[in-house]
Design a protein around this motif. Sequence first.
Motif, PDB file in Angstrom:
ATOM      1  N   LEU A   1       0.445  -1.356  -0.347  1.00  0.00           N
ATOM      2  CA  LEU A   1       0.008   0.152  -0.172  1.00  0.00           C
ATOM      3  C   LEU A   1       0.802   1.259   0.219  1.00  0.00           C
ATOM      4  O   LEU A   1       0.824   2.115  -0.566  1.00  0.00           O
ATOM      5  CB  LEU A   1      -0.614  -0.053   1.411  1.00  0.00           C
ATOM      6  N   LEU A   2       1.609   1.487   1.490  1.00  0.00           N
ATOM      7  CA  LEU A   2       2.895   2.186   1.473  1.00  0.00           C
ATOM      8  C   LEU A   2       3.352   2.477  -0.360  1.00  0.00           C
ATOM      9  O   LEU A   2       3.983   3.891  -0.829  1.00  0.00           O
ATOM     10  CB  LEU A   2       3.624   2.338   2.234  1.00  0.00           C
ATOM     11  N   MET A   3       4.206   1.833  -0.703  1.00  0.00           N
ATOM     12  CA  MET A   3       4.727   1.391  -2.598  1.00  0.00           C
ATOM     13  C   MET A   3       4.188   2.195  -3.342  1.00  0.00           C
ATOM     14  O   MET A   3       4.315   3.296  -3.752  1.00  0.00           O
ATOM     15  CB  MET A   3       5.184   0.421  -2.416  1.00  0.00           C
ATOM     16  N   ALA A   4       2.935   1.280  -3.803  1.00  0.00           N
ATOM     17  CA  ALA A   4       2.006   1.619  -4.754  1.00  0.00           C
ATOM     18  C   ALA A   4       1.712   3.437  -4.419  1.00  0.00           C
ATOM     19  O   ALA A   4       1.514   4.744  -5.082  1.00  0.00           O
ATOM     20  CB  ALA A   4       1.066   0.825  -4.498  1.00  0.00           C
ATOM     21  N   TYR A   5       1.038   3.945  -2.919  1.00  0.00           N
ATOM     22  CA  TYR A   5       0.753   5.378  -3.056  1.00  0.00           C
ATOM     23  C   TYR A   5       1.725   5.945  -3.821  1.00  0.00           C
ATOM     24  O   TYR A   5       1.995   6.963  -4.549  1.00  0.00           O
ATOM     25  CB  TYR A   5       0.090   5.684  -1.669  1.00  0.00           C
TER      26      TYR A   5
ATOM     27  N   VAL B   1      -5.337   0.928  -8.452  1.00  0.00           N
ATOM     28  CA  VAL B   1      -6.850   1.689  -8.025  1.00  0.00           C
ATOM     29  C   VAL B   1      -6.381   2.862  -7.604  1.00  0.00           C
ATOM     30  O   VAL B   1      -7.285   3.548  -7.904  1.00  0.00           O
ATOM     31  CB  VAL B   1      -7.455   0.369  -6.714  1.00  0.00           C
ATOM     32  N   ILE B   2      -5.374   2.890  -6.872  1.00  0.00           N
ATOM     33  CA  ILE B   2      -4.334   4.549  -6.491  1.00  0.00           C
ATOM     34  C   ILE B   2      -5.322   4.685  -8.033  1.00  0.00           C
ATOM     35  O   ILE B   2      -5.000   6.299  -7.999  1.00  0.00           O
ATOM     36  CB  ILE B   2      -3.073   4.138  -5.740  1.00  0.00           C
ATOM     37  N   GLN B   3      -4.245   4.274  -8.988  1.00  0.00           N
ATOM     38  CA  GLN B   3      -4.572   4.871 -10.246  1.00  0.00           C
ATOM     39  C   GLN B   3      -5.843   5.772 -10.570  1.00  0.00           C
ATOM     40  O   GLN B   3      -6.279   7.001 -11.822  1.00  0.00           O
ATOM     41  CB  GLN B   3      -3.645   4.847 -11.072  1.00  0.00           C
TER      42      GLN B   3
ATOM     43  N   ARG C   1      -6.790  12.888  -8.559  1.00  0.00           N
ATOM     44  CA  ARG C   1      -6.120  13.380  -7.647  1.00  0.00           C
ATOM     45  C   ARG C   1      -6.597  14.520  -6.585  1.00  0.00           C
ATOM     46  O   ARG C   1      -5.817  14.899  -5.582  1.00  0.00           O
ATOM     47  CB  ARG C   1      -4.458  13.814  -8.458  1.00  0.00           C
ATOM     48  N   SER C   2      -7.354  15.525  -7.720  1.00  0.00           N
ATOM     49  CA  SER C   2      -7.998  16.360  -6.985  1.00  0.00           C
ATOM     50  C   SER C   2      -8.172  16.121  -5.314  1.00  0.00           C
ATOM     51  O   SER C   2      -8.242  16.480  -4.328  1.00  0.00           O
ATOM     52  CB  SER C   2      -8.924  16.299  -7.612  1.00  0.00           C
ATOM     53  N   LEU C   3      -8.700  14.064  -5.125  1.00  0.00           N
ATOM     54  CA  LEU C   3      -9.247  14.002  -3.589  1.00  0.00           C
ATOM     55  C   LEU C   3      -8.129  14.545  -2.145  1.00  0.00           C
ATOM     56  O   LEU C   3      -8.312  14.965  -1.866  1.00  0.00           O
ATOM     57  CB  LEU C   3     -10.075  12.934  -3.856  1.00  0.00           C
ATOM     58  N   ASP C   4      -7.189  13.864  -3.140  1.00  0.00           N
ATOM     59  CA  ASP C   4      -6.198  14.285  -2.375  1.00  0.00           C
ATOM     60  C   ASP C   4      -5.643  16.137  -1.696  1.00  0.00           C
ATOM     61  O   ASP C   4      -4.934  16.216  -1.042  1.00  0.00           O
ATOM     62  CB  ASP C   4      -4.065  13.615  -3.014  1.00  0.00           C
ATOM     63  N   GLU C   5      -5.660  16.866  -3.223  1.00  0.00           N
ATOM     64  CA  GLU C   5      -5.466  18.119  -3.657  1.00  0.00           C
ATOM     65  C   GLU C   5      -6.168  18.396  -1.968  1.00  0.00           C
ATOM     66  O   GLU C   5      -5.856  19.665  -1.030  1.00  0.00           O
ATOM     67  CB  GLU C   5      -5.515  18.249  -4.118  1.00  0.00           C
ATOM     68  N   ALA C   6      -7.567  17.892  -1.959  1.00  0.00           N
ATOM     69  CA  ALA C   6      -8.636  18.789  -1.592  1.00  0.00           C
ATOM     70  C   ALA C   6      -8.535  18.440  -0.008  1.00  0.00           C
ATOM     71  O   ALA C   6      -7.969  20.106   0.789  1.00  0.00           O
ATOM     72  CB  ALA C   6      -9.656  18.658  -2.032  1.00  0.00           C
ATOM     73  N   SER C   7      -7.920  17.922   0.377  1.00  0.00           N
ATOM     74  CA  SER C   7      -7.515  16.990   1.826  1.00  0.00           C
ATOM     75  C   SER C   7      -6.576  17.899   2.619  1.00  0.00           C
ATOM     76  O   SER C   7      -6.617  18.746   3.332  1.00  0.00           O
ATOM     77  CB  SER C   7      -7.619  15.392   2.334  1.00  0.00           C
ATOM     78  N   MET C   8      -5.270  17.882   1.760  1.00  0.00           N
ATOM     79  CA  MET C   8      -4.467  18.838   1.882  1.00  0.00           C
ATOM     80  C   MET C   8      -4.461  20.292   2.758  1.00  0.00           C
ATOM     81  O   MET C   8      -4.445  20.724   3.067  1.00  0.00           O
ATOM     82  CB  MET C   8      -3.327  18.870   1.315  1.00  0.00           C
TER      83      MET C   8
ATOM     84  N   VAL D   1      -8.503   9.197   3.792  1.00  0.00           N
ATOM     85  CA  VAL D   1      -9.400   9.432   2.081  1.00  0.00           C
ATOM     86  C   VAL D   1      -8.784   8.251   0.716  1.00  0.00           C
ATOM     87  O   VAL D   1      -9.973   7.885   0.471  1.00  0.00           O
ATOM     88  CB  VAL D   1      -9.053  11.189   1.117  1.00  0.00           C
ATOM     89  N   ILE D   2      -8.215   7.779   1.302  1.00  0.00           N
ATOM     90  CA  ILE D   2      -7.615   6.899   0.118  1.00  0.00           C
ATOM     91  C   ILE D   2      -8.257   5.531   0.629  1.00  0.00           C
ATOM     92  O   ILE D   2      -8.550   4.579  -0.288  1.00  0.00           O
ATOM     93  CB  ILE D   2      -5.670   7.028  -0.178  1.00  0.00           C
TER      94      ILE D   2
END
Length: 616
Positions: free
Chosen positions: A426-430, A499-501, A505-512, A525-526
Amino acid sequence: MVASMAAGNETYFYISLWWTLGLGLLMASWGSWRASRGDFARSRLAGTSAGLLLGFLLLFLAYPLLRAALTLGQDEFGKLVPGLAWDRLSDSRIWSLNCLVSLQACGTAWNSLLLGLISGFTTSLLGTVLAFTSERVLPAFRKPLGLFAILPMLMPPFVVGLGLVMLFGRAGVINNWLEESFAWSMGRWLYGLEGLVLAQIFSFTPIAYLMMRGVVQNLNPALDEAAQSLGASRMRILRTVTLPMLLPGFSNACIVGFIESIADFGNPLILAGSYNVLATDIFFSVVGAQLDFGRACAQALVLAAFAMTAIAIQSFFLSESRHVSISGKSDASQAMRLPAPVSFSLASLSVLWIMLLIAVYSFAFAGGFVTTWGRDYSPSLEHLMRGFAIEQDQSNWLLSGPAWDSLLTTLKLALIAAPVSALIALLMAYWMSRLQFVGRSLMNGLSVLAFAIPGTVIGVSYILAFNVPPFELTGTGLLIVICLVVRVLPVSIRSQSAVIQQIDRSLDEASMTLGASLLQTLAKVIWPLIRPAMVAALLYGFVRAMTTESAVIFLVNAEYELATTWIIGRIGQGDYGLALAYCSVLTLIMTAVAFAVQALLGDRRQIRRQEMAANR
């Protein structure tokens, strides 16, 4: 726990552990420093964890392979000898072509290459046949084909070989029937190339089917309609439109089948006979009377070179060949019906394959529940009770059967390795999908290398790398767990990356933007979005840890005997009944786990559908 895993000289173990922790601290510091320089979205936690993961791959994948390559040129005293590496790599036992000019056997490299090419192409072709049957010819076959595609993954790797022995071996049902009815014996045809190819077709066709089913499902029927409107016949459309679109997926299935075939250890151990292949020769070079690590390294590097070359050739020829079948446009077209002769042929082959597969599995498991196969077929639980006996001593129940220790040890190590591998994946994929950092390409390349390197090569490399200081870890459960993690990482990484792809990316950006840290974004989120993929990775890691044998067979000892290696020992002694009874127990355990996970995922999907309906 670490202390309980240590075996042999504890002093050397703890010194090696401190060296390992020191390397981890160094890589963690490097990652934190890179984060301060702008990598990892300036998250020191992400940089530290990525540094640790990169150090893990360098120590437990790159370092063992490098150590094996260096051993190739060393004599028995550890001194480098000029020309020795070439002598070992060019050994006639590996490259001999005497079979072309005499009755002598060819070298193991050519035997493995021929076996891999035949098995890779045949399994991919049959997998394509099954995929077309389930998607275009007999949709009702989807469920049974899906079941038979999963079953081989839940079984020890040598069940198919044992089932074929029960059918076609010297004491097999068919051979006995032919001798009694027609006084004709089939001989020993099963023990050689023919038997190996047959076993690997049954073993690896389900993997090819799963790969090709997705490819067939993604074919765009609008292309068939366009060709049909231009006057092309259904046979011509199949030949000029449909089949070319399958080429990338078919080549991927061939590569996977080829690598699985040359790396297969269980079936050749049972059925190879005098047809020697690299995977088993590596084993006998290390654990046999020869004890020749140099020769084992030469064979291992040849095996790894075959796998890497196959991937490189496929990448080269398909780099400029792109066939787009999925676009952003909606499409309500129906898939074209295949020509009647083609449909009949596909359906007939699929039905025949299912019938043969049922026969092989049925006889394989029946062998563990009869008195003596080939002589007395009366039902019996003798083998099961002999291996898994339970006795009562005064007020206590004792697990007195000899199989219990290996089963409990395997369960313990698998339950440790599965969540560790899923979390690391999970960590490496992200990190590789979302972040930019120095070392990203190296991390990705090492994860691909872990997929391409056969398990036998990993096992030999671990013996050479971790049997001497500064990392003397052989004989410990810790090293077995690490080996299991390394073996399942590539598939887990790719399944979670896919799955991550798909997550914007806007979900990550909105969270940050709202002030969440990278760790909070990953957790809140992820993680909820990729939970099914994470559970699938857990299941895959557990199943592979329970059934793997080629990588860990060099690492087990009396304290850490695994289920598959214990079964191999019984096969070597000719105790097929106990071996098959044990295989039945393993299959039952993994099937129960798989159904439990499937039920969990099914409930989650049902809840999600209910929530979506409520929101409407």
